[in-house]
Design a protein around this motif. Structure first.
Motif, mmCIF file in Angstrom:
data_model
loop_
_atom_site.group_PDB
_atom_site.id
_atom_site.type_symbol
_atom_site.label_atom_id
_atom_site.label_comp_id
_atom_site.label_asym_id
_atom_site.label_seq_id
_atom_site.Cartn_x
_atom_site.Cartn_y
_atom_site.Cartn_z
ATOM 1 N N ALA A 182 0.827 -1.207 0.000
ATOM 2 C CA ALA A 182 0.000 0.000 0.000
ATOM 3 C C ALA A 182 0.862 1.259 0.000
ATOM 4 C CB ALA A 182 -0.933 -0.008 1.210
ATOM 5 N N ILE A 183 1.916 1.281 0.808
ATOM 6 C CA ILE A 183 2.813 2.435 0.836
ATOM 7 C C ILE A 183 3.521 2.589 -0.505
ATOM 8 C CG2 ILE A 183 4.839 3.414 1.947
ATOM 9 C CD1 ILE A 183 2.473 3.507 3.751
ATOM 10 N N PHE A 184 3.959 1.486 -1.082
ATOM 11 C CA PHE A 184 4.672 1.539 -2.358
ATOM 12 C C PHE A 184 3.769 2.071 -3.474
ATOM 13 C CE2 PHE A 184 6.054 -0.570 -6.333
ATOM 14 C CZ PHE A 184 7.308 -0.008 -6.429
ATOM 15 N N LEU A 185 2.535 1.594 -3.526
ATOM 16 C CA LEU A 185 1.617 2.070 -4.561
ATOM 17 C C LEU A 185 1.195 3.515 -4.319
ATOM 18 C CD1 LEU A 185 -0.597 -1.111 -5.017
ATOM 19 C CD2 LEU A 185 1.213 -0.267 -6.512
ATOM 20 N N TYR A 186 1.140 3.926 -3.068
ATOM 21 C CA TYR A 186 0.861 5.337 -2.770
ATOM 22 C C TYR A 186 1.985 6.229 -3.295
ATOM 23 C CZ TYR A 186 0.319 9.572 0.058
ATOM 24 O OH TYR A 186 0.211 10.869 0.466
ATOM 25 N N LEU A 187 3.219 5.768 -3.179
ATOM 26 C CA LEU A 187 4.334 6.510 -3.755
ATOM 27 C C LEU A 187 4.191 6.624 -5.272
ATOM 28 C CD1 LEU A 187 7.377 5.025 -1.771
ATOM 29 C CD2 LEU A 187 6.204 7.186 -1.369
ATOM 30 N N ILE A 188 3.783 5.537 -5.906
ATOM 31 C CA ILE A 188 3.596 5.567 -7.358
ATOM 32 C C ILE A 188 2.504 6.557 -7.748
ATOM 33 C CG2 ILE A 188 2.850 4.173 -9.332
ATOM 34 C CD1 ILE A 188 4.216 1.801 -8.107
ATOM 35 N N CYS A 189 1.476 6.701 -6.929
ATOM 36 C CA CYS A 189 0.354 7.587 -7.252
ATOM 37 C C CYS A 189 0.696 9.064 -7.057
ATOM 38 C CB CYS A 189 -0.858 7.223 -6.390
ATOM 39 S SG CYS A 189 -1.557 5.588 -6.719
ATOM 40 N N ILE A 190 1.477 9.409 -6.037
ATOM 41 C CA ILE A 190 1.664 10.808 -5.682
ATOM 42 C C ILE A 190 2.960 11.392 -6.207
ATOM 43 C CG2 ILE A 190 2.751 10.275 -3.482
ATOM 44 C CD1 ILE A 190 0.342 13.198 -4.236
ATOM 45 N N VAL A 191 4.003 10.590 -6.383
ATOM 46 C CA VAL A 191 5.310 11.117 -6.788
ATOM 47 C C VAL A 191 5.272 11.779 -8.171
ATOM 48 C CG1 VAL A 191 7.651 10.409 -7.443
ATOM 49 C CG2 VAL A 191 6.697 9.698 -5.249
ATOM 50 N N PRO A 192 4.597 11.212 -9.202
ATOM 51 C CA PRO A 192 4.553 11.923 -10.492
ATOM 52 C C PRO A 192 3.936 13.313 -10.401
ATOM 53 C CG PRO A 192 3.898 9.636 -10.779
ATOM 54 C CD PRO A 192 3.993 9.862 -9.311
ATOM 55 N N ALA A 196 15.325 13.103 -8.605
ATOM 56 C CA ALA A 196 15.641 11.674 -8.706
ATOM 57 C C ALA A 196 16.200 11.147 -7.390
ATOM 58 C CB ALA A 196 16.639 11.446 -9.843
ATOM 59 N N VAL A 197 17.089 11.901 -6.763
ATOM 60 C CA VAL A 197 17.622 11.496 -5.455
ATOM 61 C C VAL A 197 16.524 11.502 -4.407
ATOM 62 C CG1 VAL A 197 19.257 12.132 -3.637
ATOM 63 C CG2 VAL A 197 19.952 12.261 -6.031
ATOM 64 N N TRP A 198 15.652 12.488 -4.468
ATOM 65 C CA TRP A 198 14.523 12.540 -3.523
ATOM 66 C C TRP A 198 13.613 11.321 -3.697
ATOM 67 C CZ3 TRP A 198 9.320 13.259 -5.098
ATOM 68 C CH2 TRP A 198 8.410 13.423 -4.044
ATOM 69 N N THR A 199 13.320 10.943 -4.934
ATOM 70 C CA THR A 199 12.494 9.755 -5.181
ATOM 71 C C THR A 199 13.196 8.496 -4.701
ATOM 72 O OG1 THR A 199 11.581 10.861 -7.131
ATOM 73 C CG2 THR A 199 11.226 8.496 -6.954
ATOM 74 N N TRP A 200 14.498 8.402 -4.943
ATOM 75 C CA TRP A 200 15.269 7.251 -4.482
ATOM 76 C C TRP A 200 15.219 7.119 -2.960
ATOM 77 C CZ3 TRP A 200 17.280 2.764 -5.520
ATOM 78 C CH2 TRP A 200 18.346 2.263 -4.771
ATOM 79 N N SER A 201 15.270 8.228 -2.247
ATOM 80 C CA SER A 201 15.228 8.176 -0.783
ATOM 81 C C SER A 201 13.865 7.755 -0.255
ATOM 82 C CB SER A 201 15.604 9.543 -0.202
ATOM 83 O OG SER A 201 14.630 10.525 -0.537
ATOM 84 N N GLN A 251 20.055 7.584 1.710
ATOM 85 C CA GLN A 251 19.699 8.888 2.267
ATOM 86 C C GLN A 251 20.903 9.808 2.410
ATOM 87 O OE1 GLN A 251 16.831 8.762 5.426
ATOM 88 N NE2 GLN A 251 17.464 10.720 6.250
ATOM 89 N N ASP A 252 21.670 9.668 3.481
ATOM 90 C CA ASP A 252 22.723 10.644 3.766
ATOM 91 C C ASP A 252 23.836 10.634 2.719
ATOM 92 O OD1 ASP A 252 22.137 11.913 6.528
ATOM 93 O OD2 ASP A 252 21.733 9.797 6.839
ATOM 94 N N GLY A 253 24.185 9.454 2.203
ATOM 95 C CA GLY A 253 25.209 9.394 1.180
ATOM 96 C C GLY A 253 24.836 10.137 -0.089
ATOM 97 N N PRO A 254 23.681 9.830 -0.720
ATOM 98 C CA PRO A 254 23.269 10.609 -1.901
ATOM 99 C C PRO A 254 23.049 12.087 -1.616
ATOM 100 C CG PRO A 254 22.090 8.520 -1.804
ATOM 101 C CD PRO A 254 22.826 8.649 -0.521
ATOM 102 N N PHE A 255 22.491 12.418 -0.438
ATOM 103 C CA PHE A 255 22.300 13.830 -0.107
ATOM 104 C C PHE A 255 23.643 14.561 -0.043
ATOM 105 C CE2 PHE A 255 18.022 13.153 2.316
ATOM 106 C CZ PHE A 255 17.458 12.719 1.135
ATOM 107 N N PHE A 256 24.643 13.906 0.532
ATOM 108 C CA PHE A 256 25.973 14.520 0.619
ATOM 109 C C PHE A 256 26.573 14.717 -0.771
ATOM 110 C CE2 PHE A 256 30.549 13.407 0.609
ATOM 111 C CZ PHE A 256 31.042 14.603 1.112
ATOM 112 N N ILE A 257 26.378 13.751 -1.661
ATOM 113 C CA ILE A 257 26.918 13.872 -3.020
ATOM 114 C C ILE A 257 26.271 15.047 -3.755
ATOM 115 C CG2 ILE A 257 27.062 12.724 -5.254
ATOM 116 C CD1 ILE A 257 27.330 10.075 -3.765
#
Length: 365
Positions: free
Chosen positions: A68-78, A213-218, A264-270
């Motif tokens: 349910a959480i995963f599909l909610y991400l698919i619905c709202i992220v675009p 893209a980094v935000w979506t990945w996190s 999270q912290d690694g990609p944010f730092f990059i």
């Protein structure tokens, strides 16, 4: 099926659908093209998941993963992607972030007078709703986008709390997971709002896409429950190898370290390092949060080294004593078998004590 389980499962998914529809409505209002209403069809996946969960799982959750959480991400992220890319075409008239909803009494009185003699109270309610929606539409675009980000992350935490849990996760583990999600959501919101609000970033669409893209990945860490659960070990021989035992004993901690370093912290730092090093973008908050990411990554690497050295010392100590190093999360039967049936031998000694040889009286006495 329990009534509360059914109610929580349906209400939570209904909140997900309503919030995603609000996001689609904002995209349609900003883009002024009705074709973006097609994004609402993504909610059919969530409806399908609801039916399958109610049928096969009686409304309860799954182990390690929340569809349910995963599909909610698919619905709202675009929708959030489109709003962020379209960001900046409408500015607030007064102070930044000021929300202006001027629903005056005159507007309501006019709608009431126009509907009083014709269609009655029902028409009055409809007219009042239209006035309120029109006033909401006048709120500046930046405020709407930030509000959707904030409510999105809050709804992730609250929704995970309301969703029925499966038999594999306990209430104590769920509470730990929710506390982790609160801190994670705050860091993600800060990353998105702080970096995307920089004026030089807004002029570069490649940077905007990279940050999103980094935000979506996190966000992909929210459907997973590995942060508080052990994966378990099998009693087979390959499962007793050193890497498998380390993963078995510290699976939750290793997952948390991996999330921090790679999600999270690694990609944010990059991303922040690229902004400062390549694009020469500097401000006080950007430098502070970059230093914070460096500190977190360093502490996570230190924690990984401590876990590895502690486990290595435990293995060496047991090998010197001639013991078999078993994973603490293995079944009881496997541990008893690995230790050479010591408990069975003790039971046999207790049940059948050794007979003492009777000493015959000496002839000298």
């Amino acid at each position: 099926m329990e009534l509360m389980v059914l109610l929580n499962a349906l209400v939570t998914r209904l909140l997900f659908v309503l919030h995603s529809l609000i996001g689609v409505w904002r995209v349609t209002a900003v883009k002024k093209e009705p074709k973006y209403w097609l994004l609402a069809l993504l909610n059919l996946l969530l409806c399908l998941e609801t039916g399958l969960t109610l049928k096969f799982k009686q409304g309860r959750g799954y182990k390690w993963f929340s569809p349910a959480i995963f599909l909610y991400l698919i619905c709202i992220v675009p929708s959030l992607w489109l709003l962020e890319i379209h960001h900046g075409t409408q500015y607030c008239g007064n102070e930044p972030g000021a929300v202006q909803v001027n629903v005056s009494n005159q507007d309501f009185n006019q709608s009431r007078e126009s509907s009083h003699g014709s269609e009655g109270a029902d028409h009055h309610i409809i007219q009042t709703a239209k006035v309120f929606v029109n006033q909401l539409s006048t709120i500046c675009e930046t405020v709407w986008t930030l509000a959707l980000h904030q409510t999105f992350l809050l709804l992730l935490v609250v929704g995970r709390w309301l969703l029925p849990i499966g038999v594999e996760i306990t209430r104590d583990q769920l509470s730990q997971l929710l506390l982790m999600f609160v801190g994670t959501a705050a860091d993600i919101l800060e990353f998105a709002s702080e970096t995307l609000d920089i004026e030089d970033v807004r002029k570069n669409y490649a940077l905007i896409n990279a940050i999103l893209a980094v935000w979506t990945w996190s966000m992909l860490q929210f459907p997973l429950d590995l942060a508080v659960q052990h994966i378990g070990c099998k009693s087979s021989a390959p499962a007793r190898r050193i890497p498998s035992l380390l993963l078995c004993r510290y699976s939750a901690e290793l997952w948390n370290i991996g999330v921090s370093l790679f999600i999270q912290d690694g990609p944010f730092f990059i991303v922040r390092s690229i902004l400062m090093g390549h694009f020469r973008i500097f401000n006080q908050m950007l430098v502070f949060f970059t230093a914070k990411n460096i500190l977190v990554v360093t502490l996570q690497l230190y924690r990984l080294a401590v876990i590895t050295l502690d486990f290595r010392a435990t293995v060496l100590q047991k090998s010197r004593k001639g013991e078999v190093c078993c994973c603490p999360c293995e079944p009881y039967e496997a541990r008893a078998h690995a230790t050479g049936h010591q408990e069975n031998e003790m039971k046999e000694l207790v049940a059948f004590p050794p007979k003492e040889e009777s000493q015959a009286p000496s002839e000298d006495h």
